[in-house]
Design a protein around this motif. Structure first.
Motif, mmCIF file in Angstrom:
data_model
loop_
_atom_site.group_PDB
_atom_site.id
_atom_site.type_symbol
_atom_site.label_atom_id
_atom_site.label_comp_id
_atom_site.label_asym_id
_atom_site.label_seq_id
_atom_site.Cartn_x
_atom_site.Cartn_y
_atom_site.Cartn_z
ATOM 1 N N GLU A 160 19.227 -7.884 -23.362
ATOM 2 C CA GLU A 160 19.721 -7.469 -24.678
ATOM 3 C C GLU A 160 19.439 -8.534 -25.731
ATOM 4 O O GLU A 160 19.021 -8.226 -26.852
ATOM 5 C CB GLU A 160 21.223 -7.186 -24.593
ATOM 6 C CG GLU A 160 21.854 -6.797 -25.921
ATOM 7 C CD GLU A 160 21.285 -5.503 -26.473
ATOM 8 O OE1 GLU A 160 21.345 -5.317 -27.702
ATOM 9 O OE2 GLU A 160 20.781 -4.681 -25.678
ATOM 10 N N HIS A 161 19.634 -9.798 -25.366
ATOM 11 C CA HIS A 161 19.321 -10.887 -26.293
ATOM 12 C C HIS A 161 17.823 -10.952 -26.577
ATOM 13 O O HIS A 161 17.416 -11.159 -27.729
ATOM 14 C CB HIS A 161 19.793 -12.216 -25.699
ATOM 15 C CG HIS A 161 19.379 -13.412 -26.504
ATOM 16 N ND1 HIS A 161 20.010 -13.770 -27.678
ATOM 17 C CD2 HIS A 161 18.385 -14.332 -26.306
ATOM 18 C CE1 HIS A 161 19.424 -14.861 -28.175
ATOM 19 N NE2 HIS A 161 18.449 -15.218 -27.360
ATOM 20 N N ARG A 162 17.016 -10.759 -25.560
ATOM 21 C CA ARG A 162 15.560 -10.772 -25.739
ATOM 22 C C ARG A 162 15.119 -9.636 -26.656
ATOM 23 O O ARG A 162 14.260 -9.815 -27.525
ATOM 24 C CB ARG A 162 14.896 -10.658 -24.367
ATOM 25 C CG ARG A 162 13.382 -10.448 -24.408
ATOM 26 C CD ARG A 162 12.892 -10.001 -23.047
ATOM 27 N NE ARG A 162 11.547 -9.464 -23.119
ATOM 28 C CZ ARG A 162 10.454 -10.083 -22.704
ATOM 29 N NH1 ARG A 162 10.558 -11.277 -22.159
ATOM 30 N NH2 ARG A 162 9.274 -9.527 -22.804
ATOM 31 N N ARG A 163 15.696 -8.454 -26.497
ATOM 32 C CA ARG A 163 15.297 -7.309 -27.324
ATOM 33 C C ARG A 163 15.668 -7.520 -28.784
ATOM 34 O O ARG A 163 14.893 -7.192 -29.696
ATOM 35 C CB ARG A 163 15.963 -6.038 -26.797
ATOM 36 C CG ARG A 163 15.548 -4.764 -27.523
ATOM 37 C CD ARG A 163 16.458 -3.614 -27.194
ATOM 38 N NE ARG A 163 17.806 -3.906 -27.631
ATOM 39 C CZ ARG A 163 18.233 -3.756 -28.882
ATOM 40 N NH1 ARG A 163 17.398 -3.321 -29.814
ATOM 41 N NH2 ARG A 163 19.479 -4.037 -29.206
ATOM 42 N N SER A 164 16.847 -8.080 -29.041
ATOM 43 C CA SER A 164 17.269 -8.297 -30.420
ATOM 44 C C SER A 164 16.584 -9.493 -31.065
ATOM 45 O O SER A 164 16.368 -9.505 -32.274
ATOM 46 C CB SER A 164 18.789 -8.476 -30.471
ATOM 47 O OG SER A 164 19.189 -9.590 -29.691
ATOM 48 N N ARG A 165 16.245 -10.519 -30.259
ATOM 49 C CA ARG A 165 15.642 -11.727 -30.824
ATOM 50 C C ARG A 165 14.142 -11.566 -31.044
ATOM 51 O O ARG A 165 13.612 -12.002 -32.068
ATOM 52 C CB ARG A 165 15.903 -12.908 -29.869
ATOM 53 C CG ARG A 165 15.304 -14.234 -30.327
ATOM 54 C CD ARG A 165 15.954 -14.712 -31.614
ATOM 55 N NE ARG A 165 15.404 -16.001 -32.014
ATOM 56 C CZ ARG A 165 14.273 -16.140 -32.710
ATOM 57 N NH1 ARG A 165 13.581 -15.064 -33.067
ATOM 58 N NH2 ARG A 165 13.843 -17.339 -33.059
ATOM 59 N N TRP A 166 13.436 -10.952 -30.113
ATOM 60 C CA TRP A 166 11.991 -10.757 -30.232
ATOM 61 C C TRP A 166 11.668 -9.285 -29.980
ATOM 62 O O TRP A 166 11.156 -8.917 -28.912
ATOM 63 C CB TRP A 166 11.241 -11.636 -29.237
ATOM 64 C CG TRP A 166 11.515 -13.099 -29.408
ATOM 65 C CD1 TRP A 166 11.023 -13.911 -30.386
ATOM 66 C CD2 TRP A 166 12.338 -13.924 -28.585
ATOM 67 N NE1 TRP A 166 11.495 -15.188 -30.232
ATOM 68 C CE2 TRP A 166 12.294 -15.237 -29.132
ATOM 69 C CE3 TRP A 166 13.106 -13.711 -27.445
ATOM 70 C CZ2 TRP A 166 13.003 -16.289 -28.576
ATOM 71 C CZ3 TRP A 166 13.804 -14.757 -26.887
ATOM 72 C CH2 TRP A 166 13.751 -16.029 -27.447
ATOM 73 N N PRO A 167 11.960 -8.409 -30.933
ATOM 74 C CA PRO A 167 11.744 -6.970 -30.672
ATOM 75 C C PRO A 167 10.278 -6.580 -30.572
ATOM 76 O O PRO A 167 9.958 -5.566 -29.956
ATOM 77 C CB PRO A 167 12.421 -6.307 -31.883
ATOM 78 C CG PRO A 167 12.373 -7.343 -32.955
ATOM 79 C CD PRO A 167 12.511 -8.663 -32.267
ATOM 80 N N ASP A 198 22.553 -9.167 -20.022
ATOM 81 C CA ASP A 198 22.830 -9.931 -21.243
ATOM 82 C C ASP A 198 21.556 -10.563 -21.794
ATOM 83 O O ASP A 198 21.324 -10.573 -23.013
ATOM 84 C CB ASP A 198 23.870 -11.012 -20.963
ATOM 85 C CG ASP A 198 25.239 -10.428 -20.634
ATOM 86 O OD1 ASP A 198 25.455 -9.233 -20.938
ATOM 87 O OD2 ASP A 198 26.071 -11.155 -20.047
#
Length: 502
Positions: free
Chosen positions: A375-382, A372
């Motif tokens: 996934e949040h890290r990838r969407s927030r700071w791509p 989780d």
């Protein structure tokens, strides 16, 4: 809305726009107003088909800056006097020289750093504005100082840290700001007698920087030592001017007012201060010599109440805090260890996690929370280039790790904070697997004394009168186990949390 409505009404009546006098007369006659919902009167936006892949609303994407290098000064006039500090507050962005060779080189370096560290569009634009401001009128040999640009850049809401990063890359920046340690030291020494103040300051700096026969201490240790001796020094400053006037009776009188860990901690710090003063010839006799500190008796560790743990779990509302909570409560990771975790420490294919060099299997709960967060890290700071596992808004644009303060912020104030959850996890392992310090040292990588303390607390709660670790043979066995590399698992052994762990 009143002015707009009056103009529309005048145009409908007279067929032409009304002047301000006519509008004011019409508004004076208005006694009631019609409310409206937000968004009913909005401009018609372009259709989605107007967007192109090239840029925003069909605008072409701005090309990257052309490669540039340090300008060749050719010849230059050496200054007759030292450089006079520049007043950047008088410059505005309208006065900036956008075609200067130094700014061209700085923009190219800023573009490279932005690509390497994942700076966003807004940060890139703000950094270029800051560079245009500070590099206007720059000539070879000038030095840009932190105290000169900090206030002007902050007044324009420009990022000082990112701008300084580019200036350091150019080699024209000098950090002349006052370190936080100096401000803290001046505040801690406030109120002391002049002679005691100077000697305590020298001792503190030796602790931090080291000396001819002493290694430098960690900054946290320096803070603790000075904070512990400060109450005694404030008391003695009312009667004495130098440390050499303090007698053994003064020390004994002071420590009689202390009990428990306060007496132990302050006496250890005082022995360090007076021992350093005696070695350097600042005092004639060490007043703390032959005053026994005594063995520190640790209290029996108590497990956490389930209600306290539930409140801490309820306080973890974000993917980052949930993962931090699981790392402390399930894997007994310290705050600094959590902040230092790298992406390479996570092996999702083999369900393994490396904490402080020790490989641990991932349980289902930690694996779900880890996925989780990723996934949040990838969407927030791509576009971030930070390789640390846990990042935030400040560290996403850098390569450093998050601070310990940010890691423990969500659980701060809770009865079951991260440190207590970590202790409870290790105590639970000792209760489930038995009071075996060797097992605790192997699973969690603990020091032999720390492992024996957990085992002792577990045995006392189970009503065991004694255990092998408290005997002389047990202590020798634990020490030899630690020296022989007991921190490494045996071949074929997979250290994992016990079945009864959370």
């Amino acid at each position: 809305m009143c002015w707009c409505q009056a103009r529309l009404s005048a145009k409908a009546v007279a067929g032409q726009w009304a002047d301000e006098t006519d509008v004011r007369d019409r508004l004076a006659a208005v006694r009631h107003h019609q409310l409206f919902f937000v968004g009913m009167h909005h401009r018609r936006s372009p259709t989605p088909s107007a967007r192109r892949r090239g840029g925003r609303w069909g605008a072409p994407r701005k090309p990257p800056p052309a490669p540039a290098w340090r300008p060749d000064p050719g010849w230059r006039q050496f200054p007759l006097f030292e450089q006079i500090p520049r007043d950047y507050s008088r410059l505005t962005l309208a006065d900036a020289d956008l075609a200067g060779p130094w700014l061209t080189w700085a923009k190219y370096l800023a573009h490279r750093l932005a690509e390497a560290r994942g700076w966003g569009r807004n940060i890139r634009f703000a950094v270029n504005r800051g560079l245009a401001l500070v590099l206007t009128g720059y000539i070879e040999g000038d030095v840009i100082r932190h105290t000169e640009i900090f206030t002007p850049l902050r007044a324009l809401d420009l990022p000082v840290g990112h701008t300084v990063t580019v200036l350091k890359e150019m080699g024209i920046f000098e950090d002349d700001s006052e370190p936080s340690f100096e401000r803290w030291l001046a505040a801690r020494l406030e109120g002391l007698a002049p002679g005691i103040r100077s000697e305590a300051e020298r001792w503190t700096r030796i602790l931090r920087d080291g000396g001819p026969r002493s290694l430098p201490r960690r900054q946290g240790t320096v803070w603790l030592y000075l904070n512990r001796v400060r109450p005694a020094l404030l008391d003695w400053s009312n009667s004495y001017d130098h440390l050499r006037e303090v007698t053994r009776d003064d020390v004994l009188t002071y420590i009689k007012t202390l009990h428990g860990h306060q007496r132990h901690d302050q006496l250890v710090a005082l022995r360090s201060l007076f021992g350093w003063a005696k070695r350097n010839g600042l005092i004639f006799r060490n007043p703390t010599s032959r005053i026994k500190v005594g063995q520190y008796e640790y209290a029996v560790l108590q497990p956490l109440v389930p209600e306290k743990v539930d409140r801490s779990v309820a306080a973890a509302t974000t993917p980052a805090t949930r993962l931090i909570l699981a790392l402390a409560a399930v894997h007994a990771a310290r705050v600094a260890q959590i902040a230092s975790l790298m992406l390479d420490d996570v092996d999702l294919g083999n369900c393994r996690l490396t904490i402080a060099g020790r490989v641990r299997p991932l349980d289902d709960l930690t694996l779900k929370l880890l996925l989780d967060w990723l996934e949040h890290r990838r969407s927030r700071w791509p576009n971030t280039a930070n390789l640390h596992l846990l990042i935030n808004n400040q560290t996403a644009n850098t390569t450093g790790r998050a601070s310990n303060h940010w890691i423990s912020a969500a659980m701060r104030g809770q009865d079951a904070n991260l440190e207590k959850l970590r202790v409870d996890r290790q105590l639970e392992e000792a209760r489930v697997k038995g009071p075996d310090p060797l097992h605790l040292a192997e699973v969690f990588g603990l020091d032999e004394k720390t492992a024996m303390r957990y085992a002792d607390s577990a045995s006392r709660r189970r009503g065991v009168s004694g255990w092998v670790g408290r005997t002389r043979a047990g202590r020798a066995g634990a020490a030899s186990f630690h020296q022989a590399g007991a921190g490494q698992p045996a071949p074929g052994h997979r250290p994992r949390p016990s079945a009864g762990s959370r």
